[in-house]
Design an enzyme around this catalytic site. Structure first.
Site, PDB file in Angstrom:
ATOM      1  CG  HIS A 133      37.663  41.614  -1.394  1.00 43.10           C
ATOM      2  ND1 HIS A 133      37.199  41.023   0.354  1.00 43.10           N
ATOM      3  CD2 HIS A 133      36.443  41.287  -1.688  1.00 43.10           C
ATOM      4  CE1 HIS A 133      36.190  40.070   0.316  1.00 43.10           C
ATOM      5  NE2 HIS A 133      35.264  40.329  -1.003  1.00 43.10           N
ATOM      6  CG  HIS A 135      32.016  41.761  -5.142  1.00 38.41           C
ATOM      7  ND1 HIS A 135      30.877  40.558  -5.056  1.00 38.41           N
ATOM      8  CD2 HIS A 135      32.986  42.386  -4.136  1.00 38.41           C
ATOM      9  CE1 HIS A 135      31.377  40.039  -3.641  1.00 38.41           C
ATOM     10  NE2 HIS A 135      32.477  40.769  -3.095  1.00 38.41           N
ATOM     11  CE  LYS A 216      35.489  34.957  -1.227  1.00 39.88           C
ATOM     12  NZ  LYS A 216      34.530  35.671  -1.840  1.00 39.88           N
ATOM     13  CG  HIS A 218      30.959  34.046  -0.926  1.00 35.48           C
ATOM     14  ND1 HIS A 218      29.325  34.180  -0.351  1.00 35.48           N
ATOM     15  CD2 HIS A 218      31.443  35.302  -1.035  1.00 35.48           C
ATOM     16  CE1 HIS A 218      29.058  35.352  -0.358  1.00 35.48           C
ATOM     17  NE2 HIS A 218      30.220  36.343  -0.289  1.00 35.48           N
ATOM     18  CG  HIS A 245      32.385  35.527   2.646  1.00 38.53           C
ATOM     19  ND1 HIS A 245      31.803  36.670   2.118  1.00 38.53           N
ATOM     20  CD2 HIS A 245      31.603  34.800   2.653  1.00 38.53           C
ATOM     21  CE1 HIS A 245      30.926  36.583   2.942  1.00 38.53           C
ATOM     22  NE2 HIS A 245      30.555  35.657   3.849  1.00 38.53           N
ATOM     23  CG  HIS A 271      35.311  39.034   4.652  1.00 37.69           C
ATOM     24  ND1 HIS A 271      35.061  38.195   4.961  1.00 37.69           N
ATOM     25  CD2 HIS A 271      34.357  40.040   3.557  1.00 37.69           C
ATOM     26  CE1 HIS A 271      33.969  37.941   3.853  1.00 37.69           C
ATOM     27  NE2 HIS A 271      33.688  38.849   2.906  1.00 37.69           N
ATOM     28  CG  HIS A 319      25.418  38.676   1.434  1.00 39.22           C
ATOM     29  ND1 HIS A 319      26.359  37.760   0.820  1.00 39.22           N
ATOM     30  CD2 HIS A 319      26.203  39.709   1.986  1.00 39.22           C
ATOM     31  CE1 HIS A 319      27.822  38.142   1.278  1.00 39.22           C
ATOM     32  NE2 HIS A 319      27.302  39.329   1.770  1.00 39.22           N
ATOM     33  CG  ASP A 359      33.968  43.009  -0.073  1.00 36.48           C
ATOM     34  OD1 ASP A 359      32.785  42.499  -0.745  1.00 36.48           O
ATOM     35  OD2 ASP A 359      33.358  42.747   1.029  1.00 36.48           O
TER      36      ASP A 359
END
EC number: 3.5.1.5
Length: 566
Positions: A133, A135, A216, A218, A245, A271, A319, A359
Site C-alpha cells: 500500500h 503512495h 486500484k 479508490h 478503498h 485498511h 484527502h 499507506d
C-alpha cells in the site's frame, strides 16, 4: 567434549530448546530445529572453521555458494529454525548445513574460495518485507523503507501530485512508463497499480498492457458498483490484482452493495477497518468473505491512547478536506471510530485480518510496517494471553502469524510469491539480518538479490567499521549496474508479452505477476479466519461470531522511544 548451553549460544547462537526475546516485547520464540551437526559448525574468523582445507574446500565457483550466512536463526511462516543459508546467483540456493564436503559429514551447502561469509551467529534472519500500500509521493520513501527491512513496494503514484497524495494510482500509459523508468534507479523491488475507476474496459486494459501489476479502486475517484464490476472483469482477463478503498460516504451503496459487486471475485481490501477509508461504519464486515483479502495500514496499529487524535488531522490533509466546511469535518469524523480500531487489533490476532502495510505519507508511515506489526502482536499477547496454537513458554505460532502479514501473504495476494515473500529455496535472496535486541526496529544488514544493499555503518574514515556515528547507509548493491542485477521490477504478463521492458529501456530484472485471480483467503498463511462480523450502527461495537471485540488502548508500547534516542 561438552560445553554449556550458554557457552554454545554465545559461540554459535541459540539451538533447539533455547528461547529468544524479540526486542523489548513480551514475545519469546523457541528454536524448533537446528540443521547443524554438533561439533561440525562452521564459523568465519581468525582461528575459526572456514579456512582452506578445513571448513572451506577446493570446489570451483559453480559448485559452491556465492554467499553463506552462518548459524542464523530464521523466523518465517514455515518455521523458526537455526540454519546456514546459501545464496547463489542472487537466489536462495540452500537452507541447511554448510562446510567442506571433503572432510565434514552431512554437508548440504559447499563452501569454497568463491564464497563470501556473513556471520549470522546470534542473529535473526527474516525475509524482506512486502509493502503493498504505497503512495509513491516522493522517492526518498524508498530508502526509508529499505532501511526498515522492506524490500518490495507495490502501489501507485507519480510524485507529490494531489491525486497521488490521496490515492495509490499511477494513471495511464504515459505516467506508467515514466514511473517504470524511474524505478530503475532504486535498490527495491517495485510494482505499480493503475487507476481502476472507470466503467468501460478500454482504459483499464491499456494500463495493464503498459505495465500495471494491478488496478486500484479508490473512493476519491468514484468507487461505484459499475466501476468495481468493470475493474474486476478486466483483472480476471489479464490476471492482475485489484485493490479497493471503498465508499466512506455510502453514496453509491452500502457495504452490502460493494460486496455484491465483487460477485465472489478476488479483491484486496485496503485498511479494512475503515479509518483509512471505506464504508462507514461497517467496512470491517468485508473480512468475513472468502474472496476478500483484507489488510490494515499502520497508523491504527496498534490501538493506543493517541490513535484517534492523530487520525483526524491526518485525514484532513491526505484527502484534501477543508476544516472550515462542516461536511468535510463530518466525513473525517465518520471514519475514525475507537470501537472498530480496537476490534482490528483482535481480528489481527485471530488471523481474520491477513496483511499489514503502510499507506506511505498518505495516512501511513513507510518505515514502520514491521515495527507496528510486532507492536500489535505484543499488545495482543499482553491483553489476550498466549494463542491456543502456541507451545508451552513460547510465542512461535503468534510470531509466524504476524510475520506472514508483511511477507508471504502480501506476496501471495499480488502474484509475486514465486519470487519473494519468504526464505525458501529458489526465491530471490531479499534477506534482513537483525540483532534480537533490535528485532523489528533497526535491522543490521539488508540484502537485495544476494548482495548487501544497505547496512548500519560507522565512520567511513575510522580504522574499523563500528565507530560512531553509526547510521544507515546505502551499500554497493545500491549503486551502478549492481542495482539492476539485484532488484526486480514487476509488471503484468501482458506488458511483458508486449515488450514493455525493451521499449522503455528498463535495466532491472523483470518479474511477472501470476496467479492473482485464483487466490482466496484460505490461501493466506496463518491468517485465514472468516468470522461473521456484526457492527452496531449506533455504538459501532463489533462482534465476531457473536463475541464482542473490545480491547483497551495501550498507554505504552515496546519498540518505541528507547530505540530512537539517536
Amino acid at each position: 567434549m561438552k560445553i554449556s548451553r550458554q557457552a554454545y549460544a554465545d559461540m554459535f547462537g541459540p539451538t533447539v530448546g533455547d528461547k529468544v526475546r524479540l526486542a523489548d516485547t513480551e514475545l519469546w520464540i523457541e528454536v524448533e530445529k537446528d540443521f547443524t551437526t554438533y561439533g561440525e559448525e562452521v564459523k568465519f574468523g581468525g582461528g575459526k572453521v572456514i579456512r582452506d582445507g578445513m571448513g572451506q574446500g577446493q570446489l570451483l565457483a559453480a559448485e559452491v555458494v556465492d554467499t553463506l550466512i552462518t548459524n542464523a536463526l530464521i523466523i518465517d511462516h514455515w518455521g523458526i529454525v537455526k540454519a546456514d543459508v546459501g545464496i547463489k546467483n542472487g537466489r536462495i540456493a540452500a537452507i541447511g548445513k554448510a562446510g567442506n564436503p571433503d572432510i565434514q559429514p552431512d554437508v548440504t551447502i559447499a563452501v569454497g574460495a568463491a564464497t563470501e561469509v556473513i556471520a549470522g551467529e546470534g542473529m535473526i534472519l527474516t525475509a524482506g518485507g512486502v509493502d503493498t500500500h504505497i503512495h509513491f509521493i516522493c522517492p526518498q520513501q524508498i530508502e526509508e523503507a529499505l532501511m526498515s527491512g522492506v524490500t518490495t513496494m507495490i502501489g501507485g503514484g507519480t510524485g507529490p501530485a494531489t491525486g497521488t497524495n490521496a490515492t495509490t494510482v499511477t494513471p495511464g500509459p504515459w505516467h506508467m512508463a515514466r514511473m517504470l523508468q524511474a524505478s530503475d534507479s532504486f535498490p527495491m523491488n517495485i510494482g505499480f497499480t493503475g487507476k481502476g475507476n472507470v466503467s468501460l474496459p478500454g482504459p483499464l486494459i491499456e494500463q495493464v498492457k503498459a505495465g500495471a501489476i494491478g488496478l486500484k479502486l479508490h473512493e476519491d475517484w468514484g468507487t461505484t458498483p459499475a466501476a468495481i464490476d468493470n475493474c474486476l472483469s478486466v483483472a480476471d482477463e489479464y490476471d492482475v490484482q485489484v485493490a479497493i478503498h471503498t465508499d466512506t460516504l455510502n453514496e453509491s451503496g452500502f457495504v452490502e452493495t460493494t460486496l455484491a459487486a465483487f460477485k465472489n471475485r478476488t479483491i484486496h481490501t485496503y485498511h479494512t477497518e475503515g479509518a483509512g477509508g471505506g464504508h462507514a461504519p461497517d467496512i470491517i464486515k468485508a473480512c468475513g468473505s472468502p474472496n476478500v483479502l483484507p489488510s490494515s495500514t499502520n497508523p491504527t496499529r496498534p490501538f493506543t491512547r493517541n490513535t484517534i487524535d492523530e487520525h483526524l488531522d491526518m485525514l484532513m490533509v491526505c484527502h484534501h478536506l477543508d476544516p472550515s466546511i462542516a461536511e468535510d469535518v463530518a466525513f473525517a469524523e465518520s471514519r475514525i471510530r475507537r470501537e472498530t480500531i480496537a476490534a482490528e487489533d483482535i481480528l489481527h490476532d485471530l488471523g481474520a485480518f491477513s496483511m499489514l502495510s503502510s499507506d506511505s505519507q498518505a495516512m501511513g508511515r513507510v518505515g514502520e510496517v514491521i515495527m507496528r506489526t510486532w507492536q500489535t502482536a505484543d499488545k495482543m499477547k499482553k491483553q489476550r494471553g498466549p494463542l491456543p496454537q502456541d507451545g508451552p513458554g513460547n510465542d512461535n505460532f503468534r510470531a509466524k502469524r504476524y510475520i506472514a502479514k508483511y511477507t508471504i501473504n502480501p506476496a501471495i495476494t499480488h502474484g509475486i510469491s514465486h519470487e519473494v515473500g519468504s526464505i525458501e529455496v529458489g526465491k530471490w535472496a531479499d534477506l534482513v539480518l537483525w540483532r534480537p535486541a533490535f528485532f523489528g526496529v533497526k535491522p543490521t544488514l539488508i540484502l537485495k538479490g544476494g548482495a548487501i544493499a544497505a547496512s548500519l555503518m560507522g565512520d567511513a574514515n575510522a580504522s574499523i567499521p563500528t565507530p560512531q556515528p553509526v547510521h544507515y547507509r546505502p551499500m554497493f548493491a545500491s549503486f551502478g549496474s549492481s542495482l539492476h542485477a539485484t532488484s526486480l521490477t514487476f509488471i503484468s504478463q501482458a506488458a511483458f508479452d508486449a515488450g514493455v521492458p525493451e521499449s522503455l529501456g528498463l535495466k532491472k530484472q523483470i518479474g511477472v505477476v501470476k496467479g492473482c485471480r485464483t487466490v482466496q483467503k484460505k490461501d493466506l498463511i496463518h491468517n485465514d479466519y472468516l468470522p461473521d462480523i456484526e457492527v452496531d450502527p449506533q455504538t459501532y461495537q463489533v462482534k465476531a461470531d457473536g463475541v464482542l471485540l473490545w480491547c483497551e488502548p495501550a498507554d505504552v508500547l515496546p519498540m518505541a522511544q528507547r530505540y530512537f534516542l539517536f
